[in-house]
Scaffold this motif. Structure first.
Motif, PDB file in Angstrom:
ATOM      1  N   LYS A  77       0.832  -1.201   0.000  1.00 23.24           N
ATOM      2  CA  LYS A  77       0.000   0.000   0.000  1.00 23.24           C
ATOM      3  C   LYS A  77       0.863   1.246   0.000  1.00 23.24           C
ATOM      4  O   LYS A  77       0.571   2.228  -0.690  1.00 23.24           O
ATOM      5  CB  LYS A  77      -0.927   0.011   1.218  1.00 23.24           C
ATOM      6  N   GLU A  78       1.940   1.237   0.800  1.00 23.75           N
ATOM      7  CA  GLU A  78       2.827   2.397   0.851  1.00 23.75           C
ATOM      8  C   GLU A  78       3.468   2.639  -0.512  1.00 23.75           C
ATOM      9  O   GLU A  78       3.574   3.774  -0.964  1.00 23.75           O
ATOM     10  CB  GLU A  78       3.909   2.191   1.914  1.00 23.75           C
ATOM     11  N   ARG A  79       3.891   1.568  -1.162  1.00 25.78           N
ATOM     12  CA  ARG A  79       4.497   1.717  -2.484  1.00 25.78           C
ATOM     13  C   ARG A  79       3.483   2.258  -3.488  1.00 25.78           C
ATOM     14  O   ARG A  79       3.813   3.104  -4.313  1.00 25.78           O
ATOM     15  CB  ARG A  79       5.064   0.383  -2.968  1.00 25.78           C
ATOM     16  N   GLN A  80       2.264   1.787  -3.400  1.00 22.48           N
ATOM     17  CA  GLN A  80       1.233   2.272  -4.315  1.00 22.48           C
ATOM     18  C   GLN A  80       0.948   3.750  -4.064  1.00 22.48           C
ATOM     19  O   GLN A  80       0.777   4.530  -4.999  1.00 22.48           O
ATOM     20  CB  GLN A  80      -0.051   1.451  -4.156  1.00 22.48           C
TER      21      GLN A  80
ATOM     22  N   GLN B  21       3.009   5.961  -2.797  1.00 16.00           N
ATOM     23  CA  GLN B  21       4.163   6.743  -3.248  1.00 16.00           C
ATOM     24  C   GLN B  21       4.156   6.889  -4.759  1.00 16.00           C
ATOM     25  O   GLN B  21       4.485   7.948  -5.287  1.00 16.00           O
ATOM     26  CB  GLN B  21       5.463   6.081  -2.794  1.00 16.00           C
ATOM     27  N   SER B  22       3.790   5.833  -5.451  1.00 12.30           N
ATOM     28  CA  SER B  22       3.778   5.930  -6.914  1.00 12.30           C
ATOM     29  C   SER B  22       2.680   6.876  -7.378  1.00 12.30           C
ATOM     30  O   SER B  22       2.812   7.528  -8.410  1.00 12.30           O
ATOM     31  CB  SER B  22       3.605   4.548  -7.552  1.00 12.30           C
ATOM     32  N   LYS B  23       1.600   6.986  -6.622  1.00 10.05           N
ATOM     33  CA  LYS B  23       0.546   7.933  -6.970  1.00 10.05           C
ATOM     34  C   LYS B  23       0.987   9.360  -6.684  1.00 10.05           C
ATOM     35  O   LYS B  23       0.653  10.289  -7.420  1.00 10.05           O
ATOM     36  CB  LYS B  23      -0.735   7.624  -6.191  1.00 10.05           C
ATOM     37  N   LYS B  24       1.736   9.555  -5.614  1.00 14.15           N
ATOM     38  CA  LYS B  24       2.205  10.902  -5.253  1.00 14.15           C
ATOM     39  C   LYS B  24       3.298  11.379  -6.196  1.00 14.15           C
ATOM     40  O   LYS B  24       3.356  12.533  -6.558  1.00 14.15           O
ATOM     41  CB  LYS B  24       2.743  10.910  -3.816  1.00 14.15           C
ATOM     42  N   ASN B  25       4.190  10.515  -6.550  1.00 14.08           N
ATOM     43  CA  ASN B  25       5.320  10.877  -7.386  1.00 14.08           C
ATOM     44  C   ASN B  25       5.241  10.117  -8.708  1.00 14.08           C
ATOM     45  O   ASN B  25       5.960   9.169  -8.931  1.00 14.08           O
ATOM     46  CB  ASN B  25       6.649  10.527  -6.690  1.00 14.08           C
ATOM     47  N   PRO B  26       4.397  10.582  -9.592  1.00 13.83           N
ATOM     48  CA  PRO B  26       4.326   9.879 -10.871  1.00 13.83           C
ATOM     49  C   PRO B  26       5.610  10.103 -11.659  1.00 13.83           C
ATOM     50  O   PRO B  26       6.304  11.103 -11.497  1.00 13.83           O
ATOM     51  CB  PRO B  26       3.125  10.494 -11.562  1.00 13.83           C
ATOM     52  N   LEU B  27       5.917   9.177 -12.484  1.00 12.85           N
ATOM     53  CA  LEU B  27       7.110   9.313 -13.309  1.00 12.85           C
ATOM     54  C   LEU B  27       6.926  10.446 -14.310  1.00 12.85           C
ATOM     55  O   LEU B  27       5.883  10.581 -14.928  1.00 12.85           O
ATOM     56  CB  LEU B  27       7.369   8.001 -14.068  1.00 12.85           C
ATOM     57  N   GLN B  28       7.948  11.252 -14.389  1.00  9.44           N
ATOM     58  CA  GLN B  28       7.898  12.349 -15.347  1.00  9.44           C
ATOM     59  C   GLN B  28       8.945  12.064 -16.433  1.00  9.44           C
ATOM     60  O   GLN B  28      10.128  11.949 -16.137  1.00  9.44           O
ATOM     61  CB  GLN B  28       8.179  13.668 -14.676  1.00  9.44           C
ATOM     62  N   LEU B  29       8.459  11.940 -17.591  1.00  7.79           N
ATOM     63  CA  LEU B  29       9.386  11.691 -18.688  1.00  7.79           C
ATOM     64  C   LEU B  29       9.616  13.007 -19.433  1.00  7.79           C
ATOM     65  O   LEU B  29       8.690  13.786 -19.685  1.00  7.79           O
ATOM     66  CB  LEU B  29       8.785  10.649 -19.648  1.00  7.79           C
ATOM     67  N   THR B  30      10.823  13.229 -19.745  1.00  2.00           N
ATOM     68  CA  THR B  30      11.142  14.428 -20.525  1.00  2.00           C
ATOM     69  C   THR B  30      11.745  13.985 -21.846  1.00  2.00           C
ATOM     70  O   THR B  30      12.558  13.044 -21.884  1.00  2.00           O
ATOM     71  CB  THR B  30      12.113  15.318 -19.767  1.00  2.00           C
ATOM     72  N   LEU B  31      11.330  14.634 -22.819  1.00  2.00           N
ATOM     73  CA  LEU B  31      11.878  14.335 -24.144  1.00  2.00           C
ATOM     74  C   LEU B  31      13.017  15.312 -24.413  1.00  2.00           C
ATOM     75  O   LEU B  31      12.892  16.508 -24.209  1.00  2.00           O
ATOM     76  CB  LEU B  31      10.810  14.476 -25.208  1.00  2.00           C
ATOM     77  N   SER B  32      14.063  14.802 -24.829  1.00  2.20           N
ATOM     78  CA  SER B  32      15.173  15.680 -25.194  1.00  2.20           C
ATOM     79  C   SER B  32      15.797  15.171 -26.487  1.00  2.20           C
ATOM     80  O   SER B  32      15.758  13.989 -26.782  1.00  2.20           O
ATOM     81  CB  SER B  32      16.210  15.727 -24.078  1.00  2.20           C
ATOM     82  N   TYR B  33      16.356  16.120 -27.222  1.00  4.66           N
ATOM     83  CA  TYR B  33      16.951  15.757 -28.512  1.00  4.66           C
ATOM     84  C   TYR B  33      18.427  15.640 -28.390  1.00  4.66           C
ATOM     85  O   TYR B  33      19.166  16.231 -27.776  1.00  4.66           O
ATOM     86  CB  TYR B  33      16.587  16.799 -29.575  1.00  4.66           C
TER      87      TYR B  33
END
Length: 83
Positions: A66-69, A71-83
């Motif tokens: 539950k704690e892991r779930q 945390q994943s909801k609080k800190n979603p993965l942010q993907l950045t696109l870079s060239y």
């Protein structure tokens, strides 16, 4: 007449003997039952302890998931696109 008296005395002795044996048997049964009850209670207590430990372990795992779930909801993965 004497043979009937001796027969009665022999019967009384036999009955007393049977009575004594029955008392010994009763005492043995009480002792054995008491020991069996103590052993049974001890086995049950051990089983309850084991079940309690297993339940605690499962609860800890559930809490961890539950704690892991959360945390994943609080800190979603942010993907950045870079060239």
């Amino acid at each position: 007449m004497k043979t009937t008296v001796i027969g009665k005395e022999e019967l009384i002795d036999m009955f007393e003997n049977i009575h004594n044996q029955l008392e010994q048997l009763e005492n043995s049964i009480k002792t054995n039952m008491s020991q069996e009850q103590s052993e049974w209670q001890s086995r049950l207590e051990k089983r309850f302890d084991l079940c309690g430990k297993q339940l605690e372990s499962i609860e800890m795992k559930m809490t961890s998931v539950k704690e892991r779930q959360e945390q994943s909801k609080k800190n979603p993965l942010q993907l950045t696109l870079s060239y």
